[in-house]
Structure formats: structure tokens, C-alpha cells
Design a protein around this motif. Structure first.
Motif, mmCIF file in Angstrom:
data_model
loop_
_atom_site.group_PDB
_atom_site.id
_atom_site.type_symbol
_atom_site.label_atom_id
_atom_site.label_comp_id
_atom_site.label_asym_id
_atom_site.label_seq_id
_atom_site.Cartn_x
_atom_site.Cartn_y
_atom_site.Cartn_z
ATOM 1 N N ARG A 86 17.667 40.003 42.085
ATOM 2 C CA ARG A 86 18.205 40.510 43.157
ATOM 3 C C ARG A 86 19.724 40.517 42.366
ATOM 4 O O ARG A 86 20.484 39.144 42.021
ATOM 5 N N THR A 87 20.603 41.830 42.345
ATOM 6 C CA THR A 87 21.665 42.239 41.941
ATOM 7 C C THR A 87 22.728 42.665 42.746
ATOM 8 O O THR A 87 22.029 43.918 43.963
ATOM 9 N N HIS A 88 24.177 42.901 42.375
ATOM 10 C CA HIS A 88 24.817 43.706 43.206
ATOM 11 C C HIS A 88 26.377 43.983 42.523
ATOM 12 O O HIS A 88 26.314 43.793 41.141
ATOM 13 N N CYS A 89 26.285 45.306 42.790
ATOM 14 C CA CYS A 89 27.795 45.992 41.585
ATOM 15 C C CYS A 89 28.705 46.204 42.063
ATOM 16 O O CYS A 89 27.961 47.254 43.698
ATOM 17 N N ASP A 90 29.644 46.395 42.265
ATOM 18 C CA ASP A 90 30.715 47.050 42.939
ATOM 19 C C ASP A 90 31.518 48.029 41.453
ATOM 20 O O ASP A 90 31.095 48.051 40.557
ATOM 21 N N ILE A 91 32.127 49.100 42.438
ATOM 22 C CA ILE A 91 32.873 50.287 41.083
ATOM 23 C C ILE A 91 34.637 49.789 41.370
ATOM 24 O O ILE A 91 34.604 49.823 42.152
ATOM 25 N N VAL A 92 34.528 49.628 39.981
ATOM 26 C CA VAL A 92 36.749 49.115 40.245
ATOM 27 C C VAL A 92 37.108 50.827 40.030
ATOM 28 O O VAL A 92 36.755 51.604 39.788
ATOM 29 N N VAL A 93 37.739 50.109 41.059
ATOM 30 C CA VAL A 93 38.925 51.560 41.719
ATOM 31 C C VAL A 93 40.691 51.233 40.908
ATOM 32 O O VAL A 93 40.758 52.519 40.767
ATOM 33 N N LYS A 94 40.824 50.441 40.563
ATOM 34 C CA LYS A 94 41.931 50.051 40.704
ATOM 35 C C LYS A 94 42.511 48.632 39.603
ATOM 36 O O LYS A 94 41.634 47.422 39.803
ATOM 37 N N LEU A 95 43.436 48.785 38.237
ATOM 38 C CA LEU A 95 43.886 47.149 37.954
ATOM 39 C C LEU A 95 44.901 46.418 38.293
ATOM 40 O O LEU A 95 45.669 47.917 37.905
ATOM 41 N N GLU A 97 47.244 44.393 36.973
ATOM 42 C CA GLU A 97 47.630 43.544 35.787
ATOM 43 C C GLU A 97 48.580 42.689 36.059
ATOM 44 O O GLU A 97 49.091 41.420 35.697
ATOM 45 N N THR A 98 49.669 42.834 36.482
ATOM 46 C CA THR A 98 50.952 41.876 37.385
ATOM 47 C C THR A 98 50.794 40.500 38.163
ATOM 48 O O THR A 98 51.146 39.526 37.852
ATOM 49 N N GLU A 99 49.301 40.655 39.235
ATOM 50 C CA GLU A 99 49.239 40.215 39.311
ATOM 51 C C GLU A 99 48.001 39.468 39.115
ATOM 52 O O GLU A 99 46.843 39.099 39.476
ATOM 53 N N GLU A 100 47.293 40.211 38.142
ATOM 54 C CA GLU A 100 46.200 39.602 37.201
ATOM 55 C C GLU A 100 44.649 40.002 38.476
ATOM 56 O O GLU A 100 44.079 39.118 39.014
ATOM 57 N N ARG A 101 44.427 40.921 39.397
ATOM 58 C CA ARG A 101 42.980 41.284 40.027
ATOM 59 C C ARG A 101 42.929 42.730 39.697
ATOM 60 O O ARG A 101 43.178 43.702 38.636
ATOM 61 N N ILE A 102 41.112 42.683 39.513
ATOM 62 C CA ILE A 102 40.707 44.245 39.681
ATOM 63 C C ILE A 102 40.188 44.198 41.136
ATOM 64 O O ILE A 102 39.361 43.833 42.449
ATOM 65 N N PHE A 103 40.191 45.576 41.563
ATOM 66 C CA PHE A 103 40.368 46.133 43.020
ATOM 67 C C PHE A 103 38.657 46.650 42.714
ATOM 68 O O PHE A 103 38.796 47.633 41.631
ATOM 69 N N THR A 104 37.863 46.300 43.225
ATOM 70 C CA THR A 104 36.678 47.320 43.466
ATOM 71 C C THR A 104 36.555 48.009 44.998
ATOM 72 O O THR A 104 36.351 47.370 45.713
ATOM 73 N N ILE A 105 35.100 48.924 44.822
ATOM 74 C CA ILE A 105 34.531 48.837 45.722
ATOM 75 C C ILE A 105 32.953 48.585 46.198
ATOM 76 O O ILE A 105 32.413 49.096 44.893
ATOM 77 N N GLY A 106 32.765 47.850 47.105
ATOM 78 C CA GLY A 106 30.780 48.549 47.004
ATOM 79 C C GLY A 106 30.448 48.510 48.152
ATOM 80 O O GLY A 106 30.720 48.375 49.429
ATOM 81 N N GLY A 107 28.784 48.797 48.309
ATOM 82 C CA GLY A 107 28.434 49.114 49.829
ATOM 83 C C GLY A 107 27.280 47.618 50.392
ATOM 84 O O GLY A 107 27.382 47.218 49.492
ATOM 85 N N ASN A 108 27.283 47.828 51.855
ATOM 86 C CA ASN A 108 26.893 46.831 51.923
ATOM 87 C C ASN A 108 27.418 45.062 51.676
ATOM 88 O O ASN A 108 26.579 44.321 51.345
#
Length: 156
Positions: A86-95, A97-108
């Protein structure tokens, strides 16, 4: 339907051949393909598996977590290649760097396609790297970074 969503995105993005991206209803299938690519056994694979922090994260990459079992790195999954997990993956859509966070999208994610923000930090080499989610967060720790082999087409 989470892995089916990722598979649909990859197919729509031009990765329609199974040797490029193994479409599946379970994330572990294409995680294993990326691990095999890392080990030289899937040379046409569009993705190569890395532990977090080994490579620079960019839009189009995948970030993956293990639910059962709860993997902490690629080596742990490598010992179970081909075995369902049981695993899950998300697609990186934006970085960010200033706020130190990574934006992703994923289904379900809560039964929909959802934007998710992963906490991150800049490591000693200047790469933005996901950190473990804060205590109480509704997120599982990541164990894999599936790096897309194509060159980026725009700003990160």
C-alpha cells in the motif's frame, strides 16, 4: 483510483508505452519500475527512483510514501520488489523555496484530486528536500523520489 489517476496523467503527458511508464491500479508497480531503472534493468523508464535528498526535485517528479509497509528508503522497497504494497505517490507541480514547501497533486486524496503541500527544508547542498510531516498531520512520511528523466521545460 489514486494510481489510476497518476497513470492517466502520465499517459496524457506522452508516456503511453509500458516500458516508459508502467500504468497500474497500484503505485508500487511504477515505483518498482523506477527502482529497476535505477538498477539498470528498465532503461526506457521515464522515472528513476532515489532516496529523498539524493537528487534535486522538480515539477513532473513523483514523491511517494509507504502505508503498509511503511518504507523509509528505496533499499527497503527493493527487498520486496514485485510484492504488493500500500503506497501512494503525488506529482510535484511547484517548488516554493522561499516558504520551503513542495506543492503536489494526487488522486483519491479525500476522494478527489487534491493539491497537497509538503513541508521541506533546504539541505547543505542547496536542494529543497521534503521533511517528515509535523506531528498530528494527516500525511505519511515520504520514502521515494521518482525523478523524471526529461529536462524541465519551465521554471521550477
Amino acid at each position: 483510483w489514486s494510481a489510476a489517476f497518476i497513470s492517466w496523467v502520465m499517459c496524457e503527458g506522452g508516456l503511453g508505452e509500458s516500458n516508459q511508464f508502467q500504468r497500474a491500479i497500484a503505485h508500487w508497480t511504477y515505483i518498482d519500475q523506477a527502482i529497476n531503472a535505477r538498477d539498470g534493468r528498465a532503461r526506457q523508464s521515464a522515472f528513476v527512483a532515489y532516496d529523498l535528498g539524493e537528487e534535486t526535485i522538480a515539477p513532473g517528479d513523483l514523491l511517494c510514501s509507504g502505508r503498509r509497509p511503511a518504507y523509509r528508503n528505496i533499499a527497503q522497497r527493493r527487498r520486496q520488489l514485485g510484492v504488493g504494497a500500500r503506497t501512494h505517490c503525488d506529482i510535484v507541480v511547484k517548488l516554493d523555496e522561499t516558504e520551503e514547501r513542495i506543492f503536489t497533486i494526487g488522486g483519491n486524496v479525500r476522494r478527489s484530486v487534491t493539491l497537497k503541500l509538503f513541508p521541506a527544508e533546504t539541505d547543505a547542498s542547496g536542494k529543497l528536500r521534503p521533511t517528515d510531516p509535523p506531528e498530528g498531520a494527516d500525511m505519511r512520511p515520504l520514502f521515494a523520489h521518482l525523478k523524471h528523466r526529461a529536462d524541465p521545460i519551465g521554471p521550477t
